[in-house]
Structures are given as structure tokens and as C-alpha cells.
Write an enzyme that holds these catalytic residues in place. Sequence first.
Site, mmCIF file in Angstrom:
data_model
loop_
_atom_site.group_PDB
_atom_site.id
_atom_site.type_symbol
_atom_site.label_atom_id
_atom_site.label_comp_id
_atom_site.label_asym_id
_atom_site.label_seq_id
_atom_site.Cartn_x
_atom_site.Cartn_y
_atom_site.Cartn_z
ATOM 1 C CB SER A 156 -0.758 -0.193 1.188
ATOM 2 O OG SER A 156 -2.132 0.965 1.121
ATOM 3 N NE ARG A 226 -8.751 2.077 10.820
ATOM 4 C CZ ARG A 226 -7.525 1.538 10.221
ATOM 5 N NH1 ARG A 226 -7.082 2.255 8.934
ATOM 6 N NH2 ARG A 226 -7.372 0.592 10.514
ATOM 7 C CG ASP A 322 -6.220 -3.525 -3.652
ATOM 8 O OD1 ASP A 322 -7.011 -2.402 -3.482
ATOM 9 O OD2 ASP A 322 -5.000 -3.491 -3.285
ATOM 10 C CG HIS A 355 -5.911 -1.945 0.012
ATOM 11 N ND1 HIS A 355 -4.795 -2.079 -1.146
ATOM 12 C CD2 HIS A 355 -5.246 -1.339 0.932
ATOM 13 C CE1 HIS A 355 -3.648 -1.466 -0.450
ATOM 14 N NE2 HIS A 355 -4.182 -0.930 0.491
ATOM 15 C CG ASP A 356 -7.282 -4.889 5.384
ATOM 16 O OD1 ASP A 356 -6.394 -3.922 5.215
ATOM 17 O OD2 ASP A 356 -8.167 -4.522 6.369
#
Lengths: 378, 195
Positions: A156, A226, A322, A355-356
Site C-alpha cells: 500500500s 477511519r 483490491d 486491499h487488506d
Amino acid sequence: MAATAPLDDPRFGLARTARLPGPLRLDGGAFLAPVEIAYETYGTLAADGGNAILVCHALTGDQHLASTHPRTGKPGWWTRMVGPGRPIDPARDFVICANVLGSCMGSSGPASIDPTTGAPYAMRFPVITLRDMVRAQAMLVDHLGIGRLRAVVGGSMGGMQVLEWAATFPDRVASAVVIASAPRHSAQNIAFHEVGRQAIMADPSWRGGNYYEHDDPPAAGLAVARMAAHITYLSEAGLTEKFGRRLQKREAKSFGFDADFQVESYLRHQGISFVDRFDANSYLYITRAMDYFDLAEEHGGLLANAFKGTKTRFCVVSFDTDWLYPTSESRAIVHALNAAGAQVSFVELSSPFGHDSFLLESPALEAVIDGFLKAGQT
Amino acid sequence: MSLRPDLAIIADHVAPGARVLDVGCGHGELMAVLRDTRQVDARGLELSPEDVSLAVARGLSVIQGDADTDLAFYPPASFDYAILSQTLQTTRAPDMVLEELLRIGRRAFVSFPNFAYWRIRWSLMWGGRMPTTSSLPDSWYATDNIHMVTIDDFRSFLGDRGITVERAWFLRGAKQCSAAAANFRAEHAVFLLRR
């Protein structure tokens, strides 16, 4: 490899801080001095310094790569990749992870004291770029007495720093690993970050950034930022699998605005736990740095120019679910590296977690990184 | 480890120290041999992520990608050899792929199964069914081979495009056979081409 660095060398180990005199010239034109960098090292530096691997963290990460986080009590954020028997192994590698410039875990950032005023910088902290972060890391690497890094590795925003390292200090990077990343921030990426920044700045407790002397930081705004960002880290399939439309600790909808759905409760938890460990102003500065990131623009508009004549070996990895930094962005990096004649490997891995994925259990990712790093050993 | 016969021929005829792009490299068996025995700077392109992972894990530089679309991203003459082994017949546009190979590489090795091999002719003529052989084992609906070619087709294509054949090898199983009546007698062909 024989170790010569004495075990009691105060530069090496957990919870270290280096105060570098600077000045560090920033892309925005300002000079920063002194420059504080909080970092950790694991393992022993080889006599020839040839086993050093720098790991770059993502936006909300920190230097606690493989050690317990002092505030959350949780294990380091990449213990799946860094540890005994892992692809990055402190028994063999000397591992460095530094808190980025602008952050809030001990490196110079908006919460740091401005030596000219004796008060926190707040919004007087200069706006920084990813290249500034990397230049600060290079100062730290100098301070540690290391010339050339065996590898620079990151996912990232960490991957963007890896690209900056390879472009800015090509002779200092033998191998580069870029995971779930991009060569620039897209309009969509910037848009999501802007939502987060506006949430923070709309919080009355933000007070134009001058909240450090008060007891109530802009926690609500930061939590919303967040929550919005966290959605971009997941995939629809992952969210559906994990939560679906299931209700949270109740049999029926409340016909109100409590967290009826499990996914709401999960996001609220993510938002609230984040404000305990992160500074709202740092969030503004780091997201801004990412939005400004455009490696091609820094090199005459052609991405391949960033890697002209490079001797660095590259490994680029993306994940098929992602959508924050999709595979097409990784391919753009790979095509530029091809055009520059660089040694490059690329693979798109399959994972339901969006993405994680790069932070989660992924035997395929571990196998690729392990093979790539081992092949680079000389 | 013994290489597939067409790969063994290619491996024996790549100049030591050359720069090589292996298109459709699988998990890199040819690349590994070229690297380890001929000090070749080998790069690979492969569609299957599992194969790419295996190749990277053995220290090879391999990009996951599609020969039909991704060759365009390599600069001209960036390799001494571009290699396409047993892949031509699986591409959507084999003519374009061949042109790209000869743009990227100063020379190109191309190997393919010969659809005019007598066993295939026999099977189609007397069985009336799409042939399956040891080198073409999959049923018509499951095969990756969408552009089957014969040695004579390939030669006439090269002639039309003004592509020079530097050398050619013909195989039946692991054995080489002569160029005489190769279109009928050879199961596989390997060509070394240049512009």
C-alpha cells in the site's frame, strides 16, 4: 554472516529514536530540522552490512512491525511476513522499520514540538510528500551505518515508498518488493481521502488543528475518516461473507439509528479503536502526502524514466479483489519497469479480502516474497 | 531434470550470456536451465498465477500476463531471443504475436505441435473425430488450442511476411526426424526465426 555490531549498540533494537540534525529539504520547499525518526530493528547487522532489509509501513501503520504494540497490546502488524521461519527472518536478515515522517508514533509530525515556538507544530508542520518520507528514512539508514539495502519491502503506501526508494536511491536498493500499491494516487483515491479529511476538519474539536492543549481531540471526525477508509480496504464479497445483513445482538431492527447491523458495529469499532492510537493531524498530513504522490510526474511525465538504468530487482504483487489499488495500477508499474529493462516479476494473487489481503494470512504471498528475497541473496 | 524435447533443442542453441524472454514460460523450467547452464539473463511471461508464483519462488523474473496483449509493452530489440514454445496455437492472434516476438527479440524460437502429423490426419480421416494425441491430449471443448497450425502453413506464413528461417528442427516424440516430408512425419517443429 559474522556479526560485528556490538549487542549494546544503542542504535539497534526495539523502541529506538534517532534525532538527526538535518536539515531535511522538503519537496514543498521548506527545511525541517531536527528530524526525529522512531524505529525498530530486529536481528543483527552483518559485518559487511549486506543483510539489511527496510520494511515500509502503510498509512495507518507504524514501526511496530514484529513487536507488541505499546498502546494496543496487539502483535506487530506484519508478524506473518517477519519472524522466525518467515520470508523476512531476523535470524538471517537485519530488519528495519521506521515510523514515517509526519506520523505520530515518535517521528517528527504535527504533534511534535516546534523548536522555534516550544509548542506543537499542529498545522504549521510543513506539508510533506512520500519522497520526503523516503529521504528521512535514508537519513536514518545512514545513521545506522548502512550503505546499500538488500531489500526494501512494503504494501500500500509502503509500496509507494518502495517505488520512491528505487527511483530516488537506485544504487542503495538491491531488491524492491511492491505489494498492493500504485504509481500514483487516482482521482478516486484522492476523493476518499478528502472525505476523511473533511470529516476531521468538520469536527468542532479539531479547532483548526490546535487541539493538543485541550482534552478532547477530534475523535469523532477521525473515527468517521477511519470508517470511510476502512471500507476501501475490504471487498464487497469479503464484507458480505463476514457480515451479510446480519443484525448485531438483537432479533429485529430497532427502527432507530443504533448499530443494528453487524457491519455498522464493526465499522464503529474500527473507528473508535483507531482514535486511541492515531493523531488526527497526522492523518491529514499523511493522506495529503499520498494524494500528491505521482511517480511519473516526478520524472518528466513518463513512469519508465523513474527507473531508467536501474539495477534493482523488482517484485510486484497485486490482489484480484483490491479495488483501492487495483491490478491495473500494478501493471502500469510493471510495464514501466519492462520499458526500462528492469528485472521484474509480477503476479496477481487471488484473495477474497480486498486491499487488506497483504496484511492477512496468504501462503501464496509468503511463497512469492520468500522465493524472491532468497534468490536475491549473494 | 530432463527438459521437454523442444525445450532441450532451444536450450542447446541459445548463445551463452544472452538476454532471453520466454513467452508462456510455465513455471520456468527452460528459464532455470538457461540461467544455470548458460548464464542467460532470462525473463518470463506467463498467464497462470500459480505458475508465476512457482517461477518467482525459484528466483526467476516472471511477469503474469497475456501474450496477446502484453508483448506491446516491451521495447524493440530488447532481447537477443524471444521464445514461444507450445503456446502459438493458444493465442487469439498468432500472427500478431509472431510479429511482436520478432520486434522484441532479434531472433525468435517458436515451437508448436504439427496438425498435419500423420497420426492426426489418420485419426480425423478414419475416426471422424477431433484428434487427441499425447501432445494434444484435451477434448475439443476443453483444449486451449484455438489456432492449430501445420508446418506447411507456418512456412507459407513466414514466406508471406518475409520472415527468415535460420534453422528448423522436427521431432517425433523425443527423436529428431529429417526435414524431408516433415509436414507429414513430424509431431512437433521448432523454428529459429529472424526478420
